[in-house]
Design a protein around this motif. Structure first.
Motif, PDB file in Angstrom:
ATOM      1  N   ILE A   1     -50.416 -64.380  18.739  1.00 21.12           N
ATOM      2  CA  ILE A   1     -49.799 -64.667  17.441  1.00 21.12           C
ATOM      3  C   ILE A   1     -50.846 -64.585  16.331  1.00 21.12           C
ATOM      4  O   ILE A   1     -50.609 -63.984  15.266  1.00 21.12           O
ATOM      5  N   ASP A   2     -51.982 -65.169  16.574  1.00 15.97           N
ATOM      6  CA  ASP A   2     -53.040 -65.158  15.562  1.00 15.97           C
ATOM      7  C   ASP A   2     -53.485 -63.728  15.260  1.00 15.97           C
ATOM      8  O   ASP A   2     -53.655 -63.345  14.100  1.00 15.97           O
ATOM      9  N   GLN A   3     -53.657 -62.927  16.305  1.00 17.52           N
ATOM     10  CA  GLN A   3     -54.069 -61.537  16.106  1.00 17.52           C
ATOM     11  C   GLN A   3     -53.037 -60.770  15.306  1.00 17.52           C
ATOM     12  O   GLN A   3     -53.383 -59.952  14.439  1.00 17.52           O
ATOM     13  N   ALA A   4     -51.776 -61.017  15.597  1.00 18.63           N
ATOM     14  CA  ALA A   4     -50.722 -60.300  14.891  1.00 18.63           C
ATOM     15  C   ALA A   4     -50.800 -60.564  13.392  1.00 18.63           C
ATOM     16  O   ALA A   4     -50.715 -59.629  12.569  1.00 18.63           O
ATOM     17  N   TRP A   5     -50.988 -61.817  13.012  1.00 18.00           N
ATOM     18  CA  TRP A   5     -51.109 -62.162  11.601  1.00 18.00           C
ATOM     19  C   TRP A   5     -52.384 -61.592  10.993  1.00 18.00           C
ATOM     20  O   TRP A   5     -52.374 -61.026   9.892  1.00 18.00           O
ATOM     21  N   MET A   6     -53.499 -61.747  11.697  1.00 19.36           N
ATOM     22  CA  MET A   6     -54.784 -61.318  11.157  1.00 19.36           C
ATOM     23  C   MET A   6     -54.829 -59.799  10.966  1.00 19.36           C
ATOM     24  O   MET A   6     -55.291 -59.300   9.934  1.00 19.36           O
ATOM     25  N   LYS A   7     -54.344 -59.051  11.934  1.00 14.01           N
ATOM     26  CA  LYS A   7     -54.421 -57.597  11.858  1.00 14.01           C
ATOM     27  C   LYS A   7     -53.483 -57.052  10.790  1.00 14.01           C
ATOM     28  O   LYS A   7     -53.855 -56.166  10.013  1.00 14.01           O
ATOM     29  N   SER A   8     -52.261 -57.592  10.730  1.00 15.11           N
ATOM     30  CA  SER A   8     -51.281 -57.065   9.774  1.00 15.11           C
ATOM     31  C   SER A   8     -51.657 -57.386   8.336  1.00 15.11           C
ATOM     32  O   SER A   8     -51.297 -56.647   7.419  1.00 15.11           O
ATOM     33  N   SER A   9     -52.370 -58.493   8.131  1.00 12.71           N
ATOM     34  CA  SER A   9     -52.717 -58.916   6.762  1.00 12.71           C
ATOM     35  C   SER A   9     -54.159 -58.583   6.396  1.00 12.71           C
ATOM     36  O   SER A   9     -54.626 -59.004   5.341  1.00 12.71           O
ATOM     37  N   ASN A  10     -54.841 -57.841   7.268  1.00 15.25           N
ATOM     38  CA  ASN A  10     -56.261 -57.551   7.057  1.00 15.25           C
ATOM     39  C   ASN A  10     -57.052 -58.847   6.894  1.00 15.25           C
ATOM     40  O   ASN A  10     -57.890 -58.991   6.001  1.00 15.25           O
ATOM     41  N   ASN A  11     -56.763 -59.815   7.775  1.00  5.87           N
ATOM     42  CA  ASN A  11     -57.459 -61.108   7.856  1.00  5.87           C
ATOM     43  C   ASN A  11     -57.145 -62.058   6.689  1.00  5.87           C
ATOM     44  O   ASN A  11     -57.821 -63.070   6.521  1.00  5.87           O
ATOM     45  N   ARG A  12     -56.119 -61.752   5.921  1.00  6.13           N
ATOM     46  CA  ARG A  12     -55.764 -62.624   4.802  1.00  6.13           C
ATOM     47  C   ARG A  12     -54.957 -63.825   5.279  1.00  6.13           C
ATOM     48  O   ARG A  12     -55.119 -64.936   4.790  1.00  6.13           O
ATOM     49  N   PHE A  13     -54.057 -63.596   6.229  1.00  6.27           N
ATOM     50  CA  PHE A  13     -53.240 -64.655   6.792  1.00  6.27           C
ATOM     51  C   PHE A  13     -53.598 -64.840   8.267  1.00  6.27           C
ATOM     52  O   PHE A  13     -54.193 -63.971   8.887  1.00  6.27           O
ATOM     53  N   GLY A  14     -53.189 -65.960   8.823  1.00  2.00           N
ATOM     54  CA  GLY A  14     -53.431 -66.220  10.243  1.00  2.00           C
ATOM     55  C   GLY A  14     -54.142 -67.540  10.452  1.00  2.00           C
ATOM     56  O   GLY A  14     -54.753 -68.097   9.534  1.00  2.00           O
TER      57      GLY A  14
END
Length: 496
Positions: free
Chosen positions: A388-401
């Motif tokens: 889950i964390d990776q999904a947020w980090m990758k999709s937001s370019n580390n902005r969210f997660g």
């Protein structure tokens, strides 16, 4: 077994329970209280012993015995002054979990003794020899742990003057002090699994007091030649001299090469980056270069200023997966995770937020976030948390997660384990966190000191332009007390 402290004794080891040395007849416990049991080090200034404090039910301690090998009266006088200075500085500094506690200082049988807390662990020089060069995350861990200690001593008008790997000890993980501290604070450092107090600054024999009007006249040349700042080499140490030495310590740990060989005299500049075996981020390199400025005016002004740069750069600069401790791995084939990834890749942030909550609740068979417990958090597999964390980090370019939120949380002083007796402390940090990630807003716009109010969920910013860490909002309304258990779980999972 009791160890005789008579320097001339040929058979210093004695049977348990004895009060006098069986070989030379000397009293074994100093002052009847401090019993040496093993020699742990010796040098030109004296010897150090592992010992027991009989007045504290045999609590471990360390004894330093002053035995300088000088014949010249002037050198002997200076050596005595340095030894006495260590006791004076430790006494003046008082109690700090990362400075050895001074227990006693006295003279007996013509020898000077200093009794202090025994630090169980290895210094960083030995650690480097055993484990090899340090990584960027290890240097970051060192800085965020040791800089507050330097600020502490500088605030009390003390300059250490001998910062180097040998004088920084990493407490053993089995150290009673560290275990106790972990039980209370459970890792306040920005690095996963690195308790705030696991580095100890030792050897205050070179330390010296300074005042505003004498800051440029702190005495003769003292310190280790490879690590001292240019002004200290001229006998004019200032607090920033310790920061310079800390910077030199860091580049030595990153390269394993003598600092003498990391400076090019011909071009008059540091060449440490050319000697790195693995690359480091540009923002850490910038911080180290700032510490290593030869001119005091170009250097950091205080340890707190360095910490501020470390924290602000970690949040606001281009945060990459390595600096957050995240290494991307292939995700599982869970349909729910795949649905989450698809929504986030399409920029459907609110749908991703809903799916994140749905996945977590389904795994523990709960209907509401408020029903979750820390035990529920513990039961969910690491694969799910990381995915889950990776999904947020990758999709937001580390902005969210969660990794980004965790970094912000720690930089604000947030702990990783919630404790009811520290509720108000937790709530204060949580409000700061909510302000930082944009979950609260001023009641009256454009007024700097306006009281903050919580946004309604539908008024959150479900867009990439939202503040850093704005999403996911799993803990937003009902689960605020789960924020630290989730961050702690994530930190544990990254270590597996």
């Amino acid at each position: 077994m009791p160890y005789c402290l008579n320097p001339s004794c040929q058979k210093p080891n004695n049977p348990e329970g004895g009060r006098f040395c069986m070989n030379c007849g000397k009293n074994l416990p100093l002052k009847g209280l401090y019993e040496a049991i093993a020699l742990i080090g010796q040098g030109g200034m004296g010897r150090a012993f592992q010992a027991k404090d009989l007045g504290r039910l045999g609590h471990p301690c360390a004894i330093k015995q002053f035995l300088p090998q000088f014949q010249e009266a002037e050198l002997m006088k200076k050596a005595i002054a340095l030894f006495e200075s260590e006791a004076a500085q430790l006494k003046a500094l008082g109690s700090h979990p990362q400075i050895p506690e001074l227990i006693a200082y006295f003279e007996e049988d013509g020898c000077l003794y200093l009794v202090q807390e025994l630090i169980d662990g290895e210094n960083l020089y030995i650690e480097l020899q055993h484990n090899g060069i340090f990584s960027e995350s290890q240097i970051y861990e060192l800085l965020v742990n040791i800089l507050p200690v330097l600020q502490f001593i500088h605030d009390r008008q003390v300059i250490h003057r001998d910062i180097k790997p040998d004088n920084i000890i990493r407490r053993s993980l089995t150290s009673p002090e560290l275990v106790q501290d972990e039980g209370k604070n459970n890792c306040q450092s920005p690095i996963p699994n690195s308790p705030q107090n696991n580095f100890v600054l030792v050897d205050f024999g070179a330390a010296k007091a300074f005042t505003t009007d004498t800051a440029n006249r702190t005495g003769t040349l003292i310190g280790s030649a490879e690590y001292i700042a240019p002004e200290q080499a001229r006998g004019k140490a200032v607090p920033q001299s310790d920061l310079y030495s800390l910077g030199v310590t860091c580049i030595y740990l990153l390269t394993g090469i003598s600092p003498f060989d990391l400076y090019d005299d011909e071009s008059d500049r540091w060449i440490w980056q050319a000697n790195l075996q693995t690359s480091i981020s540009s923002h850490l390199a910038r911080i180290l270069d700032h510490l290593l400025e030869r001119a005091i005016s170009n250097r950091y002004r205080s340890a707190n200023e360095v910490l501020h740069d470390l924290q602000s750069l970690a949040i606001n600069a281009d945060i990459n997966a390595g600096s957050l401790g995240v290494s991307y791995i292939p995700l599982g084939n869970s349909p729910q995770i795949e649905e989450l990834i698809e929504a986030l890749d399409l920029g459907q942030w609110q749908e991703g937020d809903r799916l994140t909550n749905e996945i977590i609740l389904a795994l523990v068979n709960k209907n509401r976030i408020a029903q979750l417990t820390p035990n529920d958090i513990e039961q969910i597999s690491c694969d799910i948390w990381i995915a889950i964390d990776q999904a947020w980090m990758k999709s937001s370019n580390n902005r969210f997660g969660w990794s980004t939120q965790q970094q912000i949380w720690r930089n604000l002083g947030g702990r990783l384990i919630y404790e009811e007796n520290n509720y108000w402390e937790f709530a204060k940090v949580y409000e700061k966190f909510a302000d930082r990630v944009g979950w609260r807003k001023p009641r009256w716009l454009n007024l700097e000191f306006s009281p903050k109010i919580w946004r309604k969920y539908e008024n959150l910013t479900f867009a990439i332009a939202a503040p850093q860490g704005h999403l996911p909002s799993l803990f937003f309304w009902e689960g605020f007390n789960l924020i630290d258990p989730v961050f702690y779980r994530l930190a544990v999972c990254r270590q597996k």
